[in-house]
Motif scaffolding. Sequence first.
Motif, PDB file in Angstrom:
ATOM      1  N   ILE A   5     -62.973 -84.156 -84.454  1.00  0.00           N
ATOM      2  CA  ILE A   5     -61.968 -85.171 -84.772  1.00  0.00           C
ATOM      3  C   ILE A   5     -62.124 -86.304 -83.773  1.00  0.00           C
ATOM      4  N   LEU A   6     -62.407 -87.482 -84.319  1.00  0.00           N
ATOM      5  CA  LEU A   6     -62.536 -88.699 -83.518  1.00  0.00           C
ATOM      6  C   LEU A   6     -61.246 -89.493 -83.665  1.00  0.00           C
ATOM      7  N   ILE A   7     -60.664 -89.884 -82.550  1.00  0.00           N
ATOM      8  CA  ILE A   7     -59.499 -90.773 -82.598  1.00  0.00           C
ATOM      9  C   ILE A   7     -59.762 -91.928 -81.638  1.00  0.00           C
ATOM     10  N   ARG A   8     -59.810 -93.106 -82.224  1.00  0.00           N
ATOM     11  CA  ARG A   8     -59.988 -94.300 -81.406  1.00  0.00           C
ATOM     12  C   ARG A   8     -58.663 -94.622 -80.717  1.00  0.00           C
ATOM     13  N   HIS A   9     -58.745 -95.100 -79.509  1.00  0.00           N
ATOM     14  CA  HIS A   9     -57.526 -95.460 -78.775  1.00  0.00           C
ATOM     15  C   HIS A   9     -56.707 -96.481 -79.548  1.00  0.00           C
ATOM     16  N   GLY A  10     -55.413 -96.512 -79.260  1.00  0.00           N
ATOM     17  CA  GLY A  10     -54.524 -97.492 -79.863  1.00  0.00           C
ATOM     18  C   GLY A  10     -54.827 -98.901 -79.361  1.00  0.00           C
ATOM     19  N   LYS A  11     -54.228 -99.866 -80.003  1.00  0.00           N
ATOM     20  CA  LYS A  11     -54.402-101.275 -79.638  1.00  0.00           C
ATOM     21  C   LYS A  11     -54.025-101.487 -78.177  1.00  0.00           C
ATOM     22  N   SER A  12     -54.929-102.139 -77.449  1.00  0.00           N
ATOM     23  CA  SER A  12     -54.666-102.360 -76.023  1.00  0.00           C
ATOM     24  C   SER A  12     -54.058-103.732 -75.786  1.00  0.00           C
ATOM     25  N   SER A  13     -53.484-103.868 -74.615  1.00  0.00           N
ATOM     26  CA  SER A  13     -52.869-105.127 -74.214  1.00  0.00           C
ATOM     27  C   SER A  13     -53.834-105.925 -73.347  1.00  0.00           C
ATOM     28  N   TRP A  14     -53.901-107.209 -73.627  1.00  0.00           N
ATOM     29  CA  TRP A  14     -54.708-108.129 -72.810  1.00  0.00           C
ATOM     30  C   TRP A  14     -53.795-108.941 -71.894  1.00  0.00           C
ATOM     31  N   GLU A  15     -52.552-108.516 -71.783  1.00  0.00           N
ATOM     32  CA  GLU A  15     -51.541-109.249 -71.023  1.00  0.00           C
ATOM     33  C   GLU A  15     -51.798-109.222 -69.512  1.00  0.00           C
ATOM     34  N   TYR A  16     -52.510-108.218 -69.049  1.00  0.00           N
ATOM     35  CA  TYR A  16     -52.694-108.038 -67.601  1.00  0.00           C
ATOM     36  C   TYR A  16     -54.128-108.352 -67.198  1.00  0.00           C
ATOM     37  N   ASP A  17     -54.283-108.894 -66.023  1.00  0.00           N
ATOM     38  CA  ASP A  17     -55.605-109.205 -65.488  1.00  0.00           C
ATOM     39  C   ASP A  17     -56.127-107.972 -64.740  1.00  0.00           C
ATOM     40  N   VAL A  18     -56.634-107.004 -65.525  1.00  0.00           N
ATOM     41  CA  VAL A  18     -57.118-105.743 -64.964  1.00  0.00           C
ATOM     42  C   VAL A  18     -58.514-105.449 -65.503  1.00  0.00           C
ATOM     43  N   ASP A  20     -61.451-103.500 -67.479  1.00  0.00           N
ATOM     44  CA  ASP A  20     -61.424-102.976 -68.842  1.00  0.00           C
ATOM     45  C   ASP A  20     -60.880-101.548 -68.892  1.00  0.00           C
ATOM     46  N   ALA A  21     -61.321-100.688 -68.008  1.00  0.00           N
ATOM     47  CA  ALA A  21     -60.883 -99.289 -68.018  1.00  0.00           C
ATOM     48  C   ALA A  21     -59.399 -99.139 -67.715  1.00  0.00           C
ATOM     49  N   ASP A  22     -58.794-100.158 -67.121  1.00  0.00           N
ATOM     50  CA  ASP A  22     -57.379-100.089 -66.733  1.00  0.00           C
ATOM     51  C   ASP A  22     -56.437-100.752 -67.736  1.00  0.00           C
ATOM     52  N   ARG A  23     -56.980-101.302 -68.821  1.00  0.00           N
ATOM     53  CA  ARG A  23     -56.114-101.957 -69.806  1.00  0.00           C
ATOM     54  C   ARG A  23     -55.193-100.939 -70.466  1.00  0.00           C
ATOM     55  N   PRO A  24     -53.883-101.218 -70.490  1.00  0.00           N
ATOM     56  CA  PRO A  24     -52.923-100.289 -71.099  1.00  0.00           C
ATOM     57  C   PRO A  24     -52.819-100.500 -72.605  1.00  0.00           C
ATOM     58  N   LEU A  25     -52.109 -99.615 -73.242  1.00  0.00           N
ATOM     59  CA  LEU A  25     -51.796 -99.805 -74.655  1.00  0.00           C
ATOM     60  C   LEU A  25     -50.763-100.914 -74.803  1.00  0.00           C
ATOM     61  N   SER A  26     -50.860-101.640 -75.896  1.00  0.00           N
ATOM     62  CA  SER A  26     -49.814-102.612 -76.238  1.00  0.00           C
ATOM     63  C   SER A  26     -48.679-101.853 -76.925  1.00  0.00           C
ATOM     64  N   GLU A  27     -47.576-102.534 -77.164  1.00  0.00           N
ATOM     65  CA  GLU A  27     -46.459-101.912 -77.877  1.00  0.00           C
ATOM     66  C   GLU A  27     -46.917-101.421 -79.250  1.00  0.00           C
ATOM     67  N   ARG A  28     -47.719-102.231 -79.936  1.00  0.00           N
ATOM     68  CA  ARG A  28     -48.247-101.822 -81.247  1.00  0.00           C
ATOM     69  C   ARG A  28     -49.136-100.589 -81.111  1.00  0.00           C
ATOM     70  N   GLY A  29     -49.936-100.534 -80.052  1.00  0.00           N
ATOM     71  CA  GLY A  29     -50.810 -99.386 -79.828  1.00  0.00           C
ATOM     72  C   GLY A  29     -50.020 -98.098 -79.661  1.00  0.00           C
ATOM     73  N   ILE A  30     -48.917 -98.180 -78.942  1.00  0.00           N
ATOM     74  CA  ILE A  30     -48.056 -97.012 -78.750  1.00  0.00           C
ATOM     75  C   ILE A  30     -47.428 -96.597 -80.081  1.00  0.00           C
ATOM     76  N   LYS A  31     -46.915 -97.555 -80.828  1.00  0.00           N
ATOM     77  CA  LYS A  31     -46.290 -97.251 -82.124  1.00  0.00           C
ATOM     78  C   LYS A  31     -47.296 -96.662 -83.106  1.00  0.00           C
ATOM     79  N   ASP A  32     -48.515 -97.230 -83.148  1.00  0.00           N
ATOM     80  CA  ASP A  32     -49.538 -96.723 -84.070  1.00  0.00           C
ATOM     81  C   ASP A  32     -49.976 -95.307 -83.699  1.00  0.00           C
ATOM     82  N   ALA A  33     -50.059 -95.009 -82.407  1.00  0.00           N
ATOM     83  CA  ALA A  33     -50.427 -93.656 -81.978  1.00  0.00           C
ATOM     84  C   ALA A  33     -49.369 -92.654 -82.457  1.00  0.00           C
ATOM     85  N   HIS A  34     -48.096 -93.002 -82.322  1.00  0.00           N
ATOM     86  CA  HIS A  34     -47.022 -92.129 -82.816  1.00  0.00           C
ATOM     87  C   HIS A  34     -47.084 -91.986 -84.333  1.00  0.00           C
ATOM     88  N   LEU A  35     -47.360 -93.088 -85.025  1.00  0.00           N
ATOM     89  CA  LEU A  35     -47.450 -93.089 -86.484  1.00  0.00           C
ATOM     90  C   LEU A  35     -48.541 -92.139 -86.969  1.00  0.00           C
TER      91      LEU A  35
END
Length: 161
Positions: A5-18, A20-35
Amino acid sequence: MKHLILIRHGKSSWEYDVADADRPLSERGIKDAHLIAKALPDRIPPIEAVYSSPACRALHTAVILIRELGLSFDLLSINKDLYDFSGSSVKAFVHSLPDNLDQVMIFGHNHAFTNLANSWGSRYIDNVPTAGFVHLTFEATSWEGVTYGKTQNTLFPRELK
């Protein structure tokens, strides 16, 4: 039979200057993962092991799904080979999985997951979207022997909205 089972990570946020490996999920990414997690219980076999890329967005997606699916966090391992965008390291990782495991879930990145879904699966997928789920099965007794299998099921957030 082997189930991958392959699951691609949820949508990430580009809001922070971090990095690539440290980019967090965006609000949509969190909601889609729950969905996706809420829709999976009837679509997946019992999971024996879960592996995630060490990237924040992949690991957070894995944590959400593990929790929502009621899996034990003892099943989770983090592996740097899953922080791969081409698919070659992910392919080598899958080929090195212990043969006593038959049902494995991995969390990672594109284009690696789209490439593997298309080279190992029986159904062409233009793009595995963020929080996308692809279930592949293989008539194999060894992970090392995994080559071409069957695309058992796919599920993408847009199908649930």
